[in-house]
Design an enzyme around this catalytic site. Structure first.
Site: not given
Ligand code: UDP
Length: 377
Positions: A177, A181, A254, A285, A311, A359, A361
């Site tokens: 996901r 870059r 989760r 976060r 969170e 999962y 979006d």
């Molecule tokens: N991820 C990570 N570090 C970060 C942000 C995301 O390793 O700083 C990885 C982690 O495995 C996570 C996945 O990317 O489960 C998706 O994260 P995202 O925050 O996009 O998921 P959301 O909770 O927003 O659906």
């Protein structure tokens, strides 16, 4: 012989007033169907629900940033809300070191003091040599995408906190996901269209549901007989295992818990999202909600206060809100068994993140519900 149809009968009972349920209801109503939407919460919106506090639209069930490559989906949501120009550029905080996300030249510059794509690529190429086969889990996938340094500081701790599992036990697709870059571009999403609905997601859902009967604070599973008897068809967006009384066992989810704080100052962290990627910090976060709308109210005035949400991720247990399906092998195969039961329920459509144990979006949820509508309506 013609059946006498109960005049109070609904064509569709929609269980759950989140994005999937609301859009199904809208499409059905627009096709002349009689629809009732019910939700066990006191409000509509499901997990995209926002609540205005101190002039700030607080994302009560976690940050939601709308993004899509699909023009049809983008046009669809724009019928019900005007979107601002928010671009997600989260920051990672690893023990006080600050890195840009997603992984891009700013990240590589901070990590390795490199300035050009060639230099970054050379380091990543060297580090990925560690994985000499097709990645089979999240750890291998991550190292093969960005190398071990970034995996250790920006992925491992965050992922293991979010999922409560070792990265070796998680599916590789989760990390795909996240873009990687070799440019100086902090935009988290590779999406053509992105933004936040002005006035909040709740208003958007209310617009989608305009003119449709909605009952809140009613639990379908506790009143199953009654609600099943008043509708020809049911769209169920709750947890699929709960629908079947967990008879094949519980699927794992989760859950997320938020600790909200209001501060009497204009800024706490200067960004909408800061990820705490070390293992020790207990939260994953911190969201500072006002920055989804540039710190201003709808009239363009600066907001004097700020609201943050820390969170915390936890394993779901009965009574908690399920947020994320855990799509590992064990759960995916159990879901497969529930899916067979679901397919045999002729009157019921299972949809959305919980109904399909997927999962999704927001944009993929919309794609999925619109496809379902085209199929059944
Ligand atoms: N991820 C990570 N570090 C970060 C942000 C995301 O390793 O700083 C990885 C982690 O495995 C996570 C996945 O990317 O489960 C998706 O994260 P995202 O925050 O996009 O998921 P959301 O909770 O927003 O659906």
């Amino acid at each position: 012989m013609l059946c006498e149809r109960n005049r109070n009968m609904y064509d569709y009972l929609v269980v759950g007033a989140g994005l999937y349920g609301a859009i199904f209801a809208r499409e059905a109503a627009d096709k002349g169907k009689k629809v009732l939407v019910i939700d066990k919460r006191p409000n509509v919106g499901g997990n995209i629900y926002t609540e205005k506090i101190e002039g700030i639209n607080v994302h009560k069930y976690g940050a939601h940033i709308f993004h899509t490559n699909n023009r049809e989906v983008w046009d669809y949501v724009n019928r019900y809300a005007e979107f601002n120009r928010f671009t997600n550029s989260p920051v990672a905080n690893y023990k006080g070191e600050i890195y840009s996300l997603p992984f891009n030249m700013y990240t590589f510059n901070k990590m390795w003091d490199v300035a050009t794509p060639e230099e970054a690529e050379a380091i990543i190429a060297k580090q990925r040599e560690e994985i000499d086969h097709e990645p089979t889990n999240l750890e291998e996938q991550a190292i093969s995408l960005v190398g071990r340094d970034i995996y250790e500081k920006l992925i491992k701790g965050y992922t293991e906190k979010q999922w409560g599992r070792d990265c070796k036990d998680l599916p590789a697709f989760i990390i795909k996901r996240l873009p990687v870059r070799l440019t100086y571009d902090n935009n988290y999403f590779n999406a053509k269209y992105q933004g936040i609905p002005i006035g909040g997601y709740t208003r958007m859902i209310e617009n989608i549901l305009k003119g449709i009967e909605v009952e809140t604070e009613v639990d379908f599973l506790e009143n199953r007989e009654h609600y099943s008897s008043i509708a020809e068809n049911i769209v169920y967006t709750g947890a699929i295992d709960a629908y079947f009384d967990y008879k094949l066992g519980t699927l794992e989810y989760r859950s997320v818990r938020f600790e909200n704080e209001t501060y009497d100052k204009p800024s706490f962290q200067g960004n909408a999202a800061v990820n705490y990627t070390d293992r020790e910090t207990p939260w994953t976060r911190i969201i500072e909600h006002k920055w989804f709308e540039f710190g201003k109210d709808e009239e363009g005035n600066d907001l004097p206060k700020t609201i943050i949400s820390r969170e915390f991720s936890s394993e779901w247990k009965p009574g908690d809100e399920p947020y994320y399906p855990v799509n590992d092998e064990k759960n995916s195969s159990l879901y497969g068994e529930y899916k067979k039961l679901a397919d045999a329920e002729e009157k019921v459509i299972f949809g959305g993140r919980l109904g399909e144990y997927k999962y999704y979006d927001m944009d993929t949820t919309i794609e999925s519900v619109l496809a379902k509508c085209r199929e059944v309506l």
